[in-house]
Design a protein around this motif. Structure first.
Motif, short mmCIF file in Angstrom:
data_model
loop_
_atom_site.label_atom_id
_atom_site.label_comp_id
_atom_site.label_asym_id
_atom_site.label_seq_id
_atom_site.Cartn_x
_atom_site.Cartn_y
_atom_site.Cartn_z
N UNK A 23 0.78 -1.27 0.22
CA UNK A 23 0.12 0.23 0.17
C UNK A 23 0.99 1.23 0.00
N UNK A 24 1.91 1.44 0.51
CA UNK A 24 3.05 2.35 0.28
C UNK A 24 3.61 2.26 -1.29
N UNK A 25 4.15 1.58 -1.94
CA UNK A 25 3.97 1.50 -3.10
C UNK A 25 2.55 2.40 -3.52
N UNK A 26 1.43 1.66 -3.33
CA UNK A 26 0.52 2.16 -4.01
C UNK A 26 0.42 3.56 -3.84
N UNK A 27 0.76 3.95 -2.34
CA UNK A 27 0.34 5.53 -2.00
C UNK A 27 1.27 6.71 -2.87
N UNK A 28 2.59 6.17 -2.48
CA UNK A 28 3.74 6.43 -3.68
C UNK A 28 3.35 7.27 -5.14
N UNK A 29 2.58 5.61 -5.80
CA UNK A 29 2.20 6.08 -7.28
C UNK A 29 1.43 7.08 -6.84
N UNK A 30 0.53 7.33 -6.14
CA UNK A 30 -0.36 8.52 -6.18
C UNK A 30 -0.11 9.43 -5.89
N UNK A 31 0.79 9.81 -4.86
CA UNK A 31 1.72 11.10 -4.48
C UNK A 31 2.01 11.37 -5.73
N UNK A 32 2.62 10.40 -6.65
CA UNK A 32 3.50 11.22 -8.08
C UNK A 32 2.51 11.00 -9.01
#
Lengths: 341, 261
Positions: free
Chosen positions: B232-241
């Motif tokens: 989920x941290x990866x998913x969040x990072x993608x969303x922020x990017x």
């Protein structure tokens, strides 16, 4: 208020920090006059103009305009217009909006505003450019927008900072005519600042020559051109051969020299190159330089009294480089200078 | 020899680009994983971790805090920075260079030192609340960007247009709003975007100043990863990017952002 002092500077003193820029300046300008403030850079002409506009604090003295003291009136309430050297158009606004800017601040709206802006643009021939941005105009057009922007405000005095200096030769003539026409049509009192004597001579009713914050001479273009009263003014308007007088003799690098005729009593004498006679006279010289200028030839002479510049009609026989010749500085042709600095 | 040489430059270019973009691509790929742990290559494909991001309570809170700091801090920095830039670029002030240097200091001084200093000598002695401390720190960190970018656009703007406005009847202050502000709009927007991104990505200072229940987004992500190691941290990072790219793209598209930076 008398008619002769519509705008009047009285003992005006202006300073930059501690250094005095203009000390004790007195100047009276008539209503509807076209005045040139002429002088080299740093002579205080721009500073004086900025003080009239209210952009420069007055150290002491007064500025009076149309009967009231405006010395402490802020710049935005003076009814003084200024056309900046670089035009200072608002880059984010169209030509139309630039001209409308001041009128809107006056509260003008709707048809009255539109009519006024349109007539302002029409008067400078830019009706078809109303929607352009300043960056899309040539220098000459930008200046006309700046002129219209100031003139629609119906200022009591219009100031122009080096109005012709950024234009090419052809536009310069055009703008000169334009300024004279606007001045004639509206009767606005105009003061323009310039370092170019030709510009001042061509445009102004009266020229104020300034040096180091002081007025050197005030006079009509004819006065300034033909009858400079000081060596500084003489030099500035193209007299090349300028000498001090001492006991009726010319003081030169070659000592005190008697002229061929009795000089008037003055502090100095000045001759334009055209006033120097070649071929006859008591002085000797050698041709050091020569240049052909169409109607005339110009010579630079090496002489015992120092370098002399002479100009003669091209139809006269030419002297070659290195030629020895005689010449005269006729006292009766010289401009007598009251002050020699 | 010539073949080797002709391959050399493209190879270096490829490695540099791979190094810059590679990790980002890995994170994006990992966010679509169907597996239980953060891993690459991803195991299967699903949107479950992207969906999960929106259900984590602390993410929502820290995202809100980061948005508040990024927007509020940037606005505060602009309110302080625009007049400062104006004064620095329009007047010859004594000590102007010193002010310029101090204002730029937070860029040069490592964030960890700024964070420690703020905590030890300002936040603790004056008993400043966590949110206020973070807000002040972020404002100070963004200020250099605001001053630099706004100063640059002010220096490209002629100052005589203000005098022209005054002679046409405007007050000095009115001239600022009527003719200066519209012409430095692009610079202000650029400063806003730079400030926003700087604040949003800020870790070291925020690390020191975060406290119980108040965290910024990146701090919260670090904290989350210490406990849970799901994608989920990866998913969040993608969303922020995606959000960052969206902002910059919009700014470039509508305002020509790159002209000002």
């Amino acid at each position: 208020m008398s008619d002769a002092s519509y705008l009047s500077l009285q003992k005006l003193t202006l300073t930059y920090g501690d250094s005095p820029a203009v000390p004790d300046l007195d100047l009276d300008i008539r209503k509807g006059e076209l005045i040139a403030l002429l002088g080299p850079s740093g002579c205080g002409k721009t500073t004086t103009m900025r003080a009239i506009a209210g952009l420069m604090p007055v150290k002491s003295g007064r500025v009076r305009l149309d009967g009231s003291d405006i010395t402490r009136v802020p710049a935005n309430k003076r009814a003084v217009g200024l056309v900046f050297q670089s035009y200072a158009l608002f880059p984010h606004l169209s030509v139309y909006e630039n001209v409308a800017f001041g009128l809107k601040l006056k509260g003008m709206r709707g048809q009255e505003l539109d009519a006024k802006v349109q007539s302002g643009l029409k008067s400078v021939g830019l009706s078809n450019f109303a929607n352009r941005r300043p960056a899309e105009l040539s220098g000459g057009q930008q200046q006309r927008v700046a002129l219209a922007r100031s003139m629609v405000m119906e200022p009591k005095v219009l100031l122009l900072d080096e109005p012709l200096s950024n234009l090419d030769a052809r536009l310069r003539l055009e703008m000169r005519t334009e300024l004279q026409r606007v001045q004639k049509e509206t009767g606005v009192t105009m003061i323009f600042v310039t370092h170019d004597q030709a510009e001042a001579l061509a445009l102004a009713d009266r020229i104020v020559v300034m040096k180091s914050g002081k007025i050197e001479q005030i006079g009509s273009p004819e006065d300034i051109y033909n009858r400079p009263t000081s060596s500084f003014v003489a030099d500035f308007v193209g007299f090349e051969n300028i000498f001090p007088l001492e006991n009726g003799k010319l003081k030169t690098s070659g000592g005190l020299i008697n002229l061929s005729s009795q000089p008037p009593s003055a502090a100095g004498l000045a001759w334009r190159p055209r006033m120097v006679t070649l071929g006859i006279g008591p002085f000797r010289g050698t041709v050091r330089g020569t240049s052909f200028a169409g109607d005339s030839r110009e010579y630079l002479l090496d002489t015992p009294i120092g370098p002399i510049k002479a100009e003669v009609e091209a139809s006269q026989p030419a002297y070659a480089l290195g030629a020895e010749l005689v010449f005269d500085l006729p006292a009766e042709k010289a401009a007598p200078l009251a002050r020699f600095a | 020899m010539t073949v080797a040489r002709s391959l050399f430059i493209p190879l270096v270019l490829f490695l540099v680009i791979a190094f810059l973009i590679g990790p980002f691509l890995i994170i994006v790929a990992a966010s679509f994983s169907a597996g239980e742990t953060l891993a690459f290559p991803p195991q299967g494909f699903s949107l479950r971790w992207i969906a999960k991001v929106f259900t984590v309570e602390s993410f929502r809170a820290s995202f809100g805090m980061s948005m508040f700091l990024a927007i509020g801090g940037t606005l505060a920095a602009l309110v302080l920075g625009i007049p400062a830039s104006y004064a620095l670029s329009r007047y010859k002030l004594p000590g102007a260079e010193i002010v310029r240097t101090i204002v730029s200091a937070p860029i040069i001084v490592p964030g960890i030192i700024v964070g420690l200093a703020l905590l030890r000598y300002i936040v603790v002695p004056f008993q400043i609340g966590i949110t206020l401390a973070l807000f002040m720190a972020h404002t100070a960190l963004i200020l250099p960007y605001a001053v630099r970018v706004v100063s640059a656009s002010l220096e490209n703007l002629r100052s005589d247009i203000e005098e022209a406005a005054v002679l046409l009847g405007s007050s000095r202050l009115g001239a600022f709003f009527r003719v200066v502000m519209p012409n430095i709009r692009g610079g202000i927007l650029s400063a806003f975007i730079l400030g926003f991104v700087t604040s949003f990505n800020q870790v070291p200072v925020s690390l020191f100043l975060s406290g119980p229940g108040v965290r910024t987004m990146p701090i919260d992500m670090i904290a989350y990863m210490e406990i849970v190691f799901d994608p989920s941290v990866a998913a969040l990072s993608s969303l922020l990017a995606l959000m960052s790219i969206g902002i910059v793209f919009a700014a470039e598209r509508f305002l020509g952002f790159s002209r000002y930076v």
